[in-house]
Design a protein around this motif. Structure first.
Motif, short mmCIF file in Angstrom:
data_model
loop_
_atom_site.label_atom_id
_atom_site.label_comp_id
_atom_site.label_asym_id
_atom_site.label_seq_id
_atom_site.Cartn_x
_atom_site.Cartn_y
_atom_site.Cartn_z
N CYS A 105 0.79 -1.19 -0.07
CA CYS A 105 -0.01 0.02 -0.07
C CYS A 105 0.96 1.38 -0.18
O CYS A 105 2.23 1.23 0.52
N ASN A 106 0.27 2.39 -0.58
CA ASN A 106 1.19 3.50 -0.50
C ASN A 106 0.20 4.76 -0.44
O ASN A 106 -0.72 4.69 -0.97
N TRP A 107 0.42 5.54 0.39
CA TRP A 107 -0.05 6.91 0.37
C TRP A 107 0.56 8.06 0.35
O TRP A 107 1.60 8.19 0.73
N GLY A 108 -0.11 9.25 0.12
CA GLY A 108 0.64 10.37 -0.16
C GLY A 108 -0.31 11.53 0.64
O GLY A 108 -1.48 11.47 0.70
N ALA A 109 0.44 12.84 0.91
CA ALA A 109 -0.20 13.65 1.75
C ALA A 109 0.50 15.02 1.13
O ALA A 109 1.66 14.92 1.02
N LEU A 110 -0.45 16.07 0.94
CA LEU A 110 0.09 17.35 0.48
C LEU A 110 -0.66 18.31 1.59
O LEU A 110 -1.73 18.15 1.94
N VAL A 111 0.33 19.27 1.97
CA VAL A 111 -0.15 20.25 3.25
C VAL A 111 0.25 21.64 2.91
O VAL A 111 1.35 21.73 2.25
N ASP A 112 -0.68 22.60 3.27
CA ASP A 112 -0.04 24.02 3.50
C ASP A 112 -0.50 24.65 4.72
O ASP A 112 -0.96 23.85 5.43
N GLU A 113 -0.39 25.61 4.96
CA GLU A 113 -0.43 26.40 6.21
C GLU A 113 -2.10 26.46 6.23
O GLU A 113 -2.57 26.70 7.68
N ASN A 114 -2.73 26.57 5.30
CA ASN A 114 -4.40 26.77 5.32
C ASN A 114 -5.01 25.85 5.11
O ASN A 114 -6.49 26.09 5.35
N LEU A 115 -4.73 24.66 4.49
CA LEU A 115 -5.61 23.62 4.18
C LEU A 115 -5.47 22.29 5.33
O LEU A 115 -4.55 22.02 5.63
N LYS A 116 -6.75 21.51 5.37
CA LYS A 116 -6.50 20.29 5.97
C LYS A 116 -5.57 19.60 4.81
O LYS A 116 -5.71 19.84 3.80
N PRO A 117 -4.96 18.62 5.63
CA PRO A 117 -4.24 17.69 4.69
C PRO A 117 -5.02 16.95 3.43
O PRO A 117 -6.20 16.63 3.61
N ILE A 118 -4.48 17.07 2.02
CA ILE A 118 -4.93 16.47 0.91
C ILE A 118 -4.19 15.22 0.85
O ILE A 118 -3.18 15.03 1.10
N VAL A 119 -4.93 14.20 0.63
CA VAL A 119 -4.61 12.90 0.76
C VAL A 119 -4.90 11.98 -0.49
O VAL A 119 -6.08 12.19 -0.89
N ALA A 120 -4.26 10.89 -0.80
CA ALA A 120 -4.46 10.00 -1.93
C ALA A 120 -3.80 8.86 -1.42
O ALA A 120 -2.82 8.81 -0.68
N GLY A 121 -4.54 7.56 -1.83
CA GLY A 121 -3.96 6.39 -1.92
C GLY A 121 -3.46 5.99 -3.37
O GLY A 121 -4.18 6.19 -4.10
N GLY A 122 -2.49 4.86 -3.46
CA GLY A 122 -2.05 4.35 -4.71
C GLY A 122 -2.31 2.97 -4.77
O GLY A 122 -3.10 2.25 -4.41
N ALA A 123 -1.36 2.27 -5.68
CA ALA A 123 -1.48 1.05 -6.31
C ALA A 123 -1.44 0.16 -5.36
O ALA A 123 -0.74 0.37 -4.14
N ARG A 124 -1.94 -1.20 -5.22
CA ARG A 124 -2.26 -2.17 -4.32
C ARG A 124 -1.87 -3.40 -5.24
O ARG A 124 -2.80 -3.77 -5.95
N ILE A 125 -1.08 -4.15 -4.89
CA ILE A 125 -0.82 -5.65 -5.49
C ILE A 125 -0.49 -6.45 -4.31
O ILE A 125 -0.05 -6.05 -3.18
N VAL A 126 -0.92 -7.87 -4.61
CA VAL A 126 -0.73 -8.94 -3.81
C VAL A 126 0.93 -9.20 -3.75
O VAL A 126 1.35 -9.08 -4.75
N ILE A 127 1.46 -9.45 -2.69
CA ILE A 127 2.77 -10.13 -2.73
C ILE A 127 2.92 -11.68 -2.15
O ILE A 127 2.11 -11.76 -1.34
#
Length: 173
Positions: free
Chosen positions: A84-106
């Motif tokens: 799994c992988n996740w990302g976040a973008l933040v600035d001083e004024n916004l609540k965090p913007i988040v997104a999840g990425g690709a998922r594969i079985v291992i």
């Protein structure tokens, strides 16, 4: 605009630059900041929290306009172990913007070793008899036969972040 990236891992840094540079006039800085979670996240919540923490920590320490955090982890489901992988973008004024990425079985043997306490990067190096898989193709590259490498995966994730940010900027006008 200055965009701070919460890692010095070249795979993640290159991914963020590739995703954001076409849409924002910016300079990029990077810093190895803490995720404030375990070195090997083992749930979606922990991985997402790590991404948000990296974004906040790099924003705070760099005094940039935007902070970006990317985090990879592993989850265990009834169908097996998944990257799994996740990302976040933040600035001083916004609540965090988040997104999840690709998922594969291992393979179970890898997931079991990770859930017993080893880091995925170490396990992957041993599994494929290579050095530093995490800063190159990553587990995603190994298990997709090179069709999707770690940079491509994190570039797509970063594109999801910047797309949401640009939308929010448009809505707020």
């Amino acid at each position: 605009m200055i965009i701070a990236i919460g890692t010095e891992n070249p795979t993640k840094v290159n991914a963020v630059k590739a995703a954001l540079a076409p849409y924002l006039e910016a300079s990029f800085v990077q810093a190895d900041v803490s995720s404030d979670v375990s070195d090997q996240p083992k749930s979606d919540d922990e991985t997402l929290t790590g991404a948000i923490n990296r974004a906040k920590n790099v924003l705070y320490h760099s005094k940039a306009d935007l902070g970006i955090g990317l985090e990879g982890g592993l989850i265990k489901t009834n169908s097996g172990y998944f990257l799994c992988n996740w990302g976040a973008l933040v600035d001083e004024n916004l609540k965090p913007i988040v997104a999840g990425g690709a998922r594969i079985v291992i393979p179970d043997e890898i997931g079991e070793r990770v859930f017993k306490g080893q880091e995925l990067g170490v396990v992957m190096d041993d599994y494929v008899k290579k050095h530093n898989v995490r800063q190159n193709e990553g587990a995603i590259g190994i298990f997709t036969n090179g069709l999707v490498d770690r940079t491509k995966m994190f570039t797509e994730l970063s594109t999801l972040l910047i797309g949401q940010y640009l939308y929010q900027q448009q809505v707020d006008k």
